[in-house]
Scaffold this motif. Structure first.
Motif, short mmCIF file in Angstrom:
data_model
loop_
_atom_site.label_atom_id
_atom_site.label_comp_id
_atom_site.label_asym_id
_atom_site.label_seq_id
_atom_site.Cartn_x
_atom_site.Cartn_y
_atom_site.Cartn_z
N TYR A 118 41.57 44.53 34.58
CA TYR A 118 41.05 43.59 35.34
C TYR A 118 39.45 42.94 35.59
O TYR A 118 38.83 43.30 35.95
CB TYR A 118 41.59 43.57 36.98
CG TYR A 118 41.02 44.87 38.00
CD1 TYR A 118 39.71 44.08 38.51
CD2 TYR A 118 41.87 46.39 37.98
CE1 TYR A 118 39.03 45.49 39.23
CE2 TYR A 118 40.53 47.20 38.30
CZ TYR A 118 39.34 46.33 39.25
OH TYR A 118 38.85 47.56 39.29
N GLN A 119 39.49 41.55 35.89
CA GLN A 119 38.30 40.69 36.71
C GLN A 119 38.46 40.63 37.64
O GLN A 119 39.65 40.17 38.23
CB GLN A 119 37.92 39.37 36.06
CG GLN A 119 38.78 39.89 34.14
CD GLN A 119 37.78 38.54 33.01
OE1 GLN A 119 37.53 37.50 33.03
NE2 GLN A 119 38.72 38.43 31.67
N ILE A 120 37.72 41.03 38.89
CA ILE A 120 36.88 40.94 39.97
C ILE A 120 37.38 39.15 40.38
O ILE A 120 37.75 38.90 41.30
CB ILE A 120 36.18 41.62 40.38
CG1 ILE A 120 35.30 42.56 40.57
CG2 ILE A 120 35.87 41.36 41.85
CD1 ILE A 120 34.81 43.12 40.56
N SER A 121 36.65 37.94 39.52
CA SER A 121 37.03 36.85 39.54
C SER A 121 37.52 36.62 39.70
O SER A 121 37.98 35.31 40.67
CB SER A 121 35.52 36.86 39.00
OG SER A 121 36.27 36.81 37.27
N ARG A 122 39.13 37.20 39.32
CA ARG A 122 40.43 36.59 39.21
C ARG A 122 41.62 36.92 39.68
O ARG A 122 42.59 36.87 39.70
CB ARG A 122 40.78 36.00 37.24
CG ARG A 122 40.09 35.72 36.28
CD ARG A 122 40.54 35.66 35.03
NE ARG A 122 41.04 34.77 35.11
CZ ARG A 122 41.58 35.07 34.07
NH1 ARG A 122 41.27 35.44 32.55
NH2 ARG A 122 42.93 34.15 33.82
N LEU A 123 40.55 37.89 40.45
CA LEU A 123 41.93 38.01 41.54
C LEU A 123 41.93 38.00 42.87
O LEU A 123 41.59 36.96 43.00
CB LEU A 123 41.52 40.13 42.15
CG LEU A 123 40.81 40.64 41.09
CD1 LEU A 123 40.41 41.81 42.11
CD2 LEU A 123 42.55 41.45 40.95
N GLY A 124 43.54 37.60 43.54
CA GLY A 124 43.78 36.99 44.42
C GLY A 124 44.35 35.52 44.14
O GLY A 124 45.29 35.88 41.79
N PRO A 125 44.39 34.84 44.44
CA PRO A 125 45.31 33.55 44.14
C PRO A 125 44.85 32.73 42.72
O PRO A 125 43.46 32.74 43.04
CB PRO A 125 46.02 32.29 45.54
CG PRO A 125 45.78 33.45 46.60
CD PRO A 125 44.84 34.57 45.81
#
Length: 292
Positions: free
Chosen positions: A282-289
């Motif tokens: 995963y990429q931290i900047s793309r976690l979440g909505p």
């Protein structure tokens, strides 16, 4: 600021980590102490305590209503839970000054700044993360956390709160616990939103029940809640036998761990954080909505 946990001292001494923790300064070395607690001393209990903390925060009526409006917890429950866990554990693994820790804080702020969340509700969530797991450990950990561990946990989450712009955070663990109890007593009330979210999110807690006891999983999850949380989320009070059995089983587990278990030599997440949602990373900047 420490960004990497030290290897525990002593391969067979059950209390070696505790002795080392007592030589540290909880205000300065809070990351080292908190990492040792979660990754070595109480990994299962710490993760469960954080699950219970988030479930409690989700049950506060205003927070429950917000989650119902956004729909993330109801429509994408597994992803939402995994995203939250990844952000929290990236901060824990690396510290707030590490690029990954800073990225996790930044992403957390990006997600939350879209919503009109009351300052008291932010403080309540912070209190859940500090007080709920610590009280679980006090009751069911293989040993009780010491004053250094309580203070370090407080300072860790206080730093997170400051980086999220949360103001007027009570000035010590005890002050935060006192504030939390009063706010919990006066604001945690039943709401249909909280009941819906609890039904959606209890899967994670059900997964922590041993497979042999899976037919009793819902009742055992309910027994993990206190009466106020059950009332707020519409969960029926389990039979006394279930509540007594859970308490007795957890106390027996603590006793056996204290007497027979060897100290953990490899910390949890030593090979990274694995989730069902992101089997390939995963990429931290793309976690979440996706739209935040």
């Amino acid at each position: 600021m420490l960004t990497r946990i030290r290897r525990p001292v002593g391969a067979t001494d059950r209390y070696a980590n505790l002795r080392r923790i007592r030589t540290l300064d909880p205000q300065r070395d809070y990351l080292d102490i908190y990492q040792t607690m979660v990754r070595y001393e109480f990994p299962w209990d710490s993760k469960l305590g954080l699950n219970l903390a988030f479930n409690r925060s989700f049950s506060l009526p205003r927070i429950a209503a917000l989650h119902t409006r956004t729909g993330e917890l109801l429509r994408h429950t597994r992803k939402r839970i995994d995203d939250t866990g990844l952000l929290m554990y990236e901060m824990l693994l690396h510290g707030f000054e590490h690029p990954k820790g800073r990225a996790a804080v930044r992403r957390t702020n990006q997600i939350h700044r879209q919503y009109d969340i009351a300052e008291d509700d932010y403080r309540y969530v912070l209190g859940c993360l500090v007080v709920v797991p610590m009280r679980w450990l006090h009751r069911y950990g293989w040993r009780r956390p010491c004053c250094h561990e309580r203070a370090a946990t407080y300072h860790y989450y206080r730093e997170l709160g400051l980086r999220m712009g949360i103001r007027d955070i009570p000035g010590s663990y005890q002050d935060l616990a006192t504030w939390f109890d009063e706010y919990d007593r006066t604001h945690l009330r039943f709401s249909p939103d909280a009941a819906a979210i609890e039904r959606a999110t209890r899967t994670l807690l059900r997964g922590r029940v041993p497979r042999l006891l899976s037919p009793l999983a819902d009742a055992l999850v309910g027994a993990m809640y206190d009466e106020r949380l059950r009332a707020a989320s519409g969960v029926p009070t389990p039979p006394l036998a279930i509540r007594w059995g859970l308490h007795t089983g957890l106390r027996l587990r603590a006793h056996l761990l204290r007497l027979a278990a060897r100290p953990r030599r490899t910390p949890i997440f030593a090979d990274g954080i694995r989730t069902r949602t992101y089997p390939d990373g995963y990429q931290i900047s793309r976690l979440g909505p996706a739209d935040r």
